[in-house]
Design a protein around this motif. Structure first.
Motif, PDB file in Angstrom:
ATOM      1  N   VAL A 188       0.838  -1.203   0.000  1.00  0.00           N
ATOM      2  CA  VAL A 188       0.000   0.000   0.000  1.00  0.00           C
ATOM      3  C   VAL A 188       0.870   1.249   0.000  1.00  0.00           C
ATOM      4  N   TRP A 189       1.892   1.248   0.849  1.00  0.00           N
ATOM      5  CA  TRP A 189       2.805   2.395   0.876  1.00  0.00           C
ATOM      6  C   TRP A 189       3.463   2.615  -0.481  1.00  0.00           C
ATOM      7  N   LEU A 190       3.905   1.524  -1.107  1.00  0.00           N
ATOM      8  CA  LEU A 190       4.549   1.619  -2.417  1.00  0.00           C
ATOM      9  C   LEU A 190       3.625   2.288  -3.427  1.00  0.00           C
ATOM     10  N   ALA A 191       2.371   1.865  -3.466  1.00  0.00           N
ATOM     11  CA  ALA A 191       1.413   2.449  -4.400  1.00  0.00           C
ATOM     12  C   ALA A 191       1.179   3.925  -4.094  1.00  0.00           C
ATOM     13  N   ARG A 192       1.005   4.246  -2.839  1.00  0.00           N
ATOM     14  CA  ARG A 192       0.737   5.643  -2.459  1.00  0.00           C
ATOM     15  C   ARG A 192       1.931   6.550  -2.739  1.00  0.00           C
ATOM     16  N   ARG A 193       3.132   6.019  -2.605  1.00  0.00           N
ATOM     17  CA  ARG A 193       4.340   6.813  -2.809  1.00  0.00           C
ATOM     18  C   ARG A 193       4.703   7.001  -4.276  1.00  0.00           C
ATOM     19  N   ARG A 194       4.512   5.943  -5.101  1.00  0.00           N
ATOM     20  CA  ARG A 194       5.155   5.931  -6.412  1.00  0.00           C
ATOM     21  C   ARG A 194       4.225   5.901  -7.613  1.00  0.00           C
ATOM     22  N   LEU A 195       2.953   5.564  -7.458  1.00  0.00           N
ATOM     23  CA  LEU A 195       2.083   5.420  -8.621  1.00  0.00           C
ATOM     24  C   LEU A 195       1.242   6.679  -8.866  1.00  0.00           C
ATOM     25  N   PRO A 196       0.972   7.013 -10.119  1.00  0.00           N
ATOM     26  CA  PRO A 196      -0.030   8.046 -10.406  1.00  0.00           C
ATOM     27  C   PRO A 196      -1.359   7.627  -9.779  1.00  0.00           C
ATOM     28  N   TRP A 197      -2.108   8.590  -9.268  1.00  0.00           N
ATOM     29  CA  TRP A 197      -3.318   8.266  -8.511  1.00  0.00           C
ATOM     30  C   TRP A 197      -4.282   7.332  -9.247  1.00  0.00           C
ATOM     31  N   PRO A 198      -4.514   7.476 -10.564  1.00  0.00           N
ATOM     32  CA  PRO A 198      -5.443   6.548 -11.228  1.00  0.00           C
ATOM     33  C   PRO A 198      -5.019   5.085 -11.163  1.00  0.00           C
ATOM     34  N   LEU A 199      -3.711   4.818 -11.002  1.00  0.00           N
ATOM     35  CA  LEU A 199      -3.231   3.437 -10.970  1.00  0.00           C
ATOM     36  C   LEU A 199      -3.250   2.825  -9.570  1.00  0.00           C
TER      37      LEU A 199
ATOM     38  N   ALA B 125      -3.432 -11.433   9.206  1.00  0.00           N
ATOM     39  CA  ALA B 125      -2.233 -10.586   9.286  1.00  0.00           C
ATOM     40  C   ALA B 125      -2.108  -9.709   8.049  1.00  0.00           C
ATOM     41  N   TRP B 126      -2.431 -10.271   6.885  1.00  0.00           N
ATOM     42  CA  TRP B 126      -2.330  -9.497   5.644  1.00  0.00           C
ATOM     43  C   TRP B 126      -3.302  -8.332   5.646  1.00  0.00           C
ATOM     44  N   TRP B 127      -4.549  -8.580   6.004  1.00  0.00           N
ATOM     45  CA  TRP B 127      -5.525  -7.495   6.020  1.00  0.00           C
ATOM     46  C   TRP B 127      -5.200  -6.460   7.101  1.00  0.00           C
ATOM     47  N   GLY B 128      -4.625  -6.909   8.214  1.00  0.00           N
ATOM     48  CA  GLY B 128      -4.186  -5.949   9.231  1.00  0.00           C
ATOM     49  C   GLY B 128      -3.106  -5.033   8.694  1.00  0.00           C
ATOM     50  N   GLY B 129      -2.167  -5.605   7.944  1.00  0.00           N
ATOM     51  CA  GLY B 129      -1.128  -4.789   7.328  1.00  0.00           C
ATOM     52  C   GLY B 129      -1.684  -3.864   6.264  1.00  0.00           C
ATOM     53  N   PHE B 130      -2.643  -4.333   5.499  1.00  0.00           N
ATOM     54  CA  PHE B 130      -3.258  -3.506   4.455  1.00  0.00           C
ATOM     55  C   PHE B 130      -3.914  -2.276   5.071  1.00  0.00           C
ATOM     56  N   VAL B 131      -4.685  -2.490   6.135  1.00  0.00           N
ATOM     57  CA  VAL B 131      -5.343  -1.367   6.814  1.00  0.00           C
ATOM     58  C   VAL B 131      -4.299  -0.414   7.390  1.00  0.00           C
ATOM     59  N   GLU B 132      -3.240  -0.966   7.957  1.00  0.00           N
ATOM     60  CA  GLU B 132      -2.160  -0.125   8.484  1.00  0.00           C
ATOM     61  C   GLU B 132      -1.548   0.729   7.379  1.00  0.00           C
ATOM     62  N   GLY B 133      -1.356   0.150   6.197  1.00  0.00           N
ATOM     63  CA  GLY B 133      -0.790   0.898   5.082  1.00  0.00           C
ATOM     64  C   GLY B 133      -1.683   2.024   4.614  1.00  0.00           C
ATOM     65  N   VAL B 134      -2.999   1.826   4.702  1.00  0.00           N
ATOM     66  CA  VAL B 134      -3.954   2.871   4.306  1.00  0.00           C
ATOM     67  C   VAL B 134      -3.982   4.000   5.322  1.00  0.00           C
ATOM     68  N   ARG B 135      -3.927   3.644   6.606  1.00  0.00           N
ATOM     69  CA  ARG B 135      -4.131   4.622   7.674  1.00  0.00           C
ATOM     70  C   ARG B 135      -2.875   5.402   8.046  1.00  0.00           C
ATOM     71  N   THR B 136      -1.709   4.814   7.875  1.00  0.00           N
ATOM     72  CA  THR B 136      -0.492   5.456   8.353  1.00  0.00           C
ATOM     73  C   THR B 136       0.196   6.230   7.239  1.00  0.00           C
ATOM     74  N   PRO B 137       0.888   7.302   7.580  1.00  0.00           N
ATOM     75  CA  PRO B 137       1.572   8.106   6.556  1.00  0.00           C
ATOM     76  C   PRO B 137       2.746   7.354   5.955  1.00  0.00           C
ATOM     77  N   CYS B 138       3.074   7.689   4.703  1.00  0.00           N
ATOM     78  CA  CYS B 138       4.178   7.012   4.010  1.00  0.00           C
ATOM     79  C   CYS B 138       4.967   8.011   3.174  1.00  0.00           C
TER      80      CYS B 138
END
Length: 293
Positions: free
Chosen positions: A222-233, A257-270
């Motif tokens: 999630v962090w990777l996508a938020r940091r590096r991808l254009p928003w539409p992607l 564990a995976w879904w817990g990490g996914f939610v963490e990636g959405v909620r926390t700053p990156c």
């Protein structure tokens, strides 16, 4: 043609002393000596590790994760000005050929825009698993060439590239830091080469053996996508990986564990966010792996 000076970085937690000794011996046996070898101890003093004269021990009080530990050594090498290319190796890997550094020198000397060389990883029987081949069509591990990704276990990085792109994403701690660095390199116009003739022998262990694997894999994706991808992607990339993950993970504990990490990636700053350009998206697509897979 001047050949680049080679530096080596190895990060260890001190849990594989026999493998580490063998790796250090294989580094010493290279027919081109390394200018500097940095041995980083993640939360370990390295007191019982015998090293050659050109090896610098860097014991750390805290475990910074593999990317964080590597960054400590890379900063020291960068500031010293003594190396042009850095070879990074897992502490349970082994260089089975004495010409690895020489071949690495030749590749970087022949291409000034070569940023990363990914080694072929093979087990003790010479077998390369599909997940170790950095392309979607992984049926032939001996097919080298330009790629969009590389394996963290064995690779070489251009120091001029690192000065431009920055170092590893230390906050990732474990998982997908290679993708973050690869995407930054490609966006800055550097090339990534998979060279199957350069081999790192490595045991065929599953990354899921680490207790934090599922959580960090999801959070960092999630962090990777938020940091590096254009928003539409971003939703496309994450949607694809949600589907793939649901199909692959069989255990309830792993999914939790995976879904817990996914939610963490959405909620926390990156921070910081610096999305790749659309021309980089197209370049990756032409190389066979668009940044949605």
């Amino acid at each position: 043609m001047s050949l680049p000076r080679i530096g080596v970085v190895i990060v260890t937690m001190g849990t594989r002393p026999r493998e580490l000794d063998a790796l250090l011996a294989s580094v010493e046996k290279q027919d081109v000596p390394a200018a500097r070898v940095m041995l980083v101890g993640n939360s370990t003093p390295l007191a019982d590790v015998d090293v050659a004269e050109n090896v610098t021990k860097v014991p750390l009080e805290d475990n910074l994760g593999c990317p964080g530990g590597r960054n400590v050594a890379l900063e020291m090498l960068r500031d010293s000005g003594e190396v042009d290319v850095v070879v990074e190796l897992d502490d349970d890997g082994l260089l089975i050929d004495a010409g690895v550094f020489r071949r690495t020198q030749e590749l970087f000397a022949s291409d000034p825009r070569l940023g990363i060389v990914g080694f072929r990883v093979a087990d003790e029987h010479g077998h390369t698993e599909r997940r170790w081949v950095p392309r979607l069509r992984a049926d032939d591990p001996m097919r080298g060439g330009p790629v969009t990704a590389f394996l963290g276990g064995g690779h070489a990085l251009s120091m001029p590239m690192l000065r431009e792109t920055g170092l590893w994403a230390g906050e990732f701690f474990f998982g997908h830091e290679e993708s973050d660095l690869a995407w930054r390199a490609l966006d800055a116009g550097w090339r990534i080469l998979y060279e199957p003739e350069i081999v790192l022998q490595h045991p065929a262990t599953s990354p899921a053996r680490h207790a934090v694997y599922y959580r960090f894999t999801a959070r960092n994706r999630v962090w990777l996508a938020r940091r590096r991808l254009p928003w539409p992607l971003v939703p496309v990339y994450l949607g694809v990986w949600i589907l793939l993950t649901m199909a692959r993970i069989r255990s309830v504990g792993g999914l939790k564990a995976w879904w817990g990490g996914f939610v963490e990636g959405v909620r926390t700053p990156c921070p910081p966010r610096k999305a790749m350009r659309w021309r980089t998206v197209w370049r990756m697509t032409r190389l066979g792996r668009p940044p949605i897979l």
